[in-house]
Design an enzyme around this catalytic site. Sequence first.
Site, PDB file in Angstrom:
ATOM      1  N   MET A  27      24.514   8.563   2.242  1.00 17.41           N
ATOM      2  CA  MET A  27      24.406   9.838   2.958  1.00 17.41           C
ATOM      3  C   MET A  27      24.650   9.649   4.451  1.00 17.41           C
ATOM      4  SD  MET A  27      24.115  13.011   2.409  1.00 17.41           S
ATOM      5  CE  MET A  27      23.161  13.643   1.027  1.00 17.41           C
ATOM      6  N   LYS A  43     -17.464  -0.826   5.696  1.00 16.87           N
ATOM      7  CA  LYS A  43     -17.813  -1.800   4.667  1.00 16.87           C
ATOM      8  C   LYS A  43     -19.313  -1.831   4.373  1.00 16.87           C
ATOM      9  CE  LYS A  43     -17.086  -6.534   3.173  1.00 16.87           C
ATOM     10  NZ  LYS A  43     -16.494  -7.849   3.472  1.00 16.87           N
ATOM     11  N   GLU A  85       0.812  -1.227   0.000  1.00 21.84           N
ATOM     12  CA  GLU A  85       0.000   0.000   0.000  1.00 21.84           C
ATOM     13  C   GLU A  85       0.841   1.271   0.000  1.00 21.84           C
ATOM     14  OE1 GLU A  85      -0.539  -2.607   1.933  1.00 21.84           O
ATOM     15  OE2 GLU A  85      -2.639  -3.220   1.752  1.00 21.84           O
ATOM     16  N   PHE A 112     -11.454  -7.471  13.584  1.00 20.13           N
ATOM     17  CA  PHE A 112     -10.352  -7.899  12.721  1.00 20.13           C
ATOM     18  C   PHE A 112     -10.032  -6.802  11.703  1.00 20.13           C
ATOM     19  CE2 PHE A 112      -9.013 -10.066   8.733  1.00 20.13           C
ATOM     20  CZ  PHE A 112      -7.761 -10.456   9.166  1.00 20.13           C
ATOM     21  N   GLN A 113      -8.766  -6.487  11.573  1.00 16.81           N
ATOM     22  CA  GLN A 113      -8.276  -5.439  10.673  1.00 16.81           C
ATOM     23  C   GLN A 113      -8.942  -4.096  10.920  1.00 16.81           C
ATOM     24  OE1 GLN A 113      -8.230  -6.989   6.580  1.00 16.81           O
ATOM     25  NE2 GLN A 113      -6.166  -7.773   6.959  1.00 16.81           N
TER      26      GLN A 113
END
Lengths: 163, 575
Positions: free
Chosen positions: B482, B163, B51, B113-114
């Site tokens: 760097m 959802k 993502e 969940f999630q």
Amino acid sequence: MRRIVSVLMENQPGALSRVVGLFSQRNYNINSLTVAPTEDPTLSRLTLTTVGDDRKIEQIIKHLNKVVDVAKLVDLTEGSHIERELMLIKVKATGAQRAEVKRICDIFRGDVVDVSPTMYTIQLTGTSEKLDGFIQALAGTTILEVARTGVSGIARGEKILTL
Amino acid sequence: MEKLSGGDMLIRALHDEGVEIIFGYPGGAALHIYDAIFNQDKVDHVLVRHEQAATHAADGYARATGKPGVVLVTSGPGATNAITGIATAFMDSIPMVVISGQVTRDAIGSDAFQETDMIGVSRPVVKHSFMVQKAEDIPGIVKQAFHIAVTGRPGPVVIDIPKDVTDPGEKYPYEYPETIKIRSYNPPTKGHSGQIKKAVEILMNARKPVIYSGGGVIQGEGATLLTELAKTLEFPVTNTLMGLGAYPATDKQFLGMLGMHGTYEANMAMHESDVILAIGARFDDRVTNSDVSKFCPDATILHIDIDPASISKTVTAHVPIVGPVEPVLKEMIDQVKASNQKVDKEALDAWWQKIDHWRERQCLAVTPAEGDIIKPQEAVQALYEATNGQAYITSDVGQHQMFAAQYYHFDLPRRWINSGGLGTMGFGLPAAMGVQLAFPDATVACVTGEGSIQMNIQELATCKQCALPIKILNLNNEALGMVKQWQDMQYGGRHSASTYADSLPDFVALAESYGHTGIRIEKRSELQEKMNVAMAMKDKLVFIDVAVDQNEHVYPMAIKGGAMSEMFLSKTERT
């Protein structure tokens, strides 16, 4: 320097957390905060007190203005204004203390709003300074609990904070 | 009126908003939305492999096109993985709309969940966010989200959608609003004429002026006007890292980039200037150096920015002008042309002589390494040659990013795409995907290092699936360059956790395992020829792994706590 900032913002979930989050995110102080809907239920008025030099206050005002939910705001301390805070304080009131507490309460124009055999609950309204003064005056007694609302304020005269 | 489910409404609203492509990754809470995507063919979806890459790809798309990038992720880890990309866009003021799935309304707050409080987690790194409470609100919220993302100082906006709101079984009337007004959100549409007049008067009396322009000029479509203003006044111009391309780099009035790794002439001119016209720049600490009290002591500062909070934040502006770059510059040019004052030609000539004297120092001259070793700067120069300076260049973060900024001379805006504010390693490859999808026929190169590229290397698979012919230029010095440079300079050469030479992958084989072409370049004598061959493979992703000098540092480099005039010019020289 202490400032009182009043903010008109959308009365929506998440709006308050955006304002409060801004302060922790940018390392600004909030000394007190009060918020409630206005006469227009779609708008909330939030009043906060903060401290900082002019540069910091300028940044705070600018960043508050950037919050999408914030419609308008004013730094009340820039002009003449009225500020009030309400305090409910529970103190021990037994024996000789009972009369003494009542006397101090009268001097500060407080109201005893609840009484029990051993304690008074006093309601006091005024500037934060006056509330602090009252607490100091009660130094000889036992303070059991303090509930303060935080500062609310409004500009004096014709000046109006509205959409 | 037409009736649609929440999921269909969302995708239709995106189409009605003009969205052509979204970058995303499916998951439970977003499945209704993904089904809505499957059932239409107007909005394309690009499946990334992480993502974070979806947000960077949308970001690259937005930077290259000027249109908002759109991201779709699921709840929980999908949403949190997107955060780094959202923060990257936020710091660089990139317009983006991120749609995240959320657990059903009745499950919110139950540690389902999630489940993640995406509104809360993203709050410090978004311009605004919305939680959709009911399906009927979707068209209005999408309209508001895009309006907020692209207007004023642009930025990312999150729309979190439970959802059940997108349930295909429940349909509601759909109508997309044509216009929107948000009473609490009114960004400035023009600058204050009186302030512009004040600024013009100071400009006309300047003897040692500099125009310092930033990413805001690109975001605000002000590049052409900036050039016109600079040409009219014959003033020198320097760009920030974010502003490169706003003024043509090959023009003689261009001083190069300023700041920590800016050119000697740009930083000296800033330090000695009497007037600085800052446009769409924010006096970032990478420009001013850490002690702002030493910053440009003699300069009167004129500051144009759309965000009042950027003005006088670190450096006090003498003449602040709040407004969008385009109308402000237009008015400024008109006022300059109409002014009855003339710039002091003699003073300006003397100023240019001084600048030319600083230029003689040739701070970016590359001394070839001994033997056939390739200097990283030479690799960027070879890329510049092979692409005629016309490519879209994305970069990651580190030495390679600075070399790309210094040695690829951008003549056009929106060609240089890098994470300037947040400094996000792993940005370059996914950003290049967004650019390539926006401009399928353009040459898109990602200048990266073997450290950064491994932070989103999985996107080689997305490139394969979408047949993206990106050119990856990997400046491989077998270390976090760097970090190592700072450790060399400030930590007695103790390379704590910055080397991993014994565990690097074979990048050629790696690229090939993903179905791409890999090329390894180790000799200076072969650099240009192999680079040309790689760039000529128009239809292929080519991973060009270049072994570069492992001891090279980026110079010039500002001396910590110093003024802008205080720089290291090489390992042995300082101002």
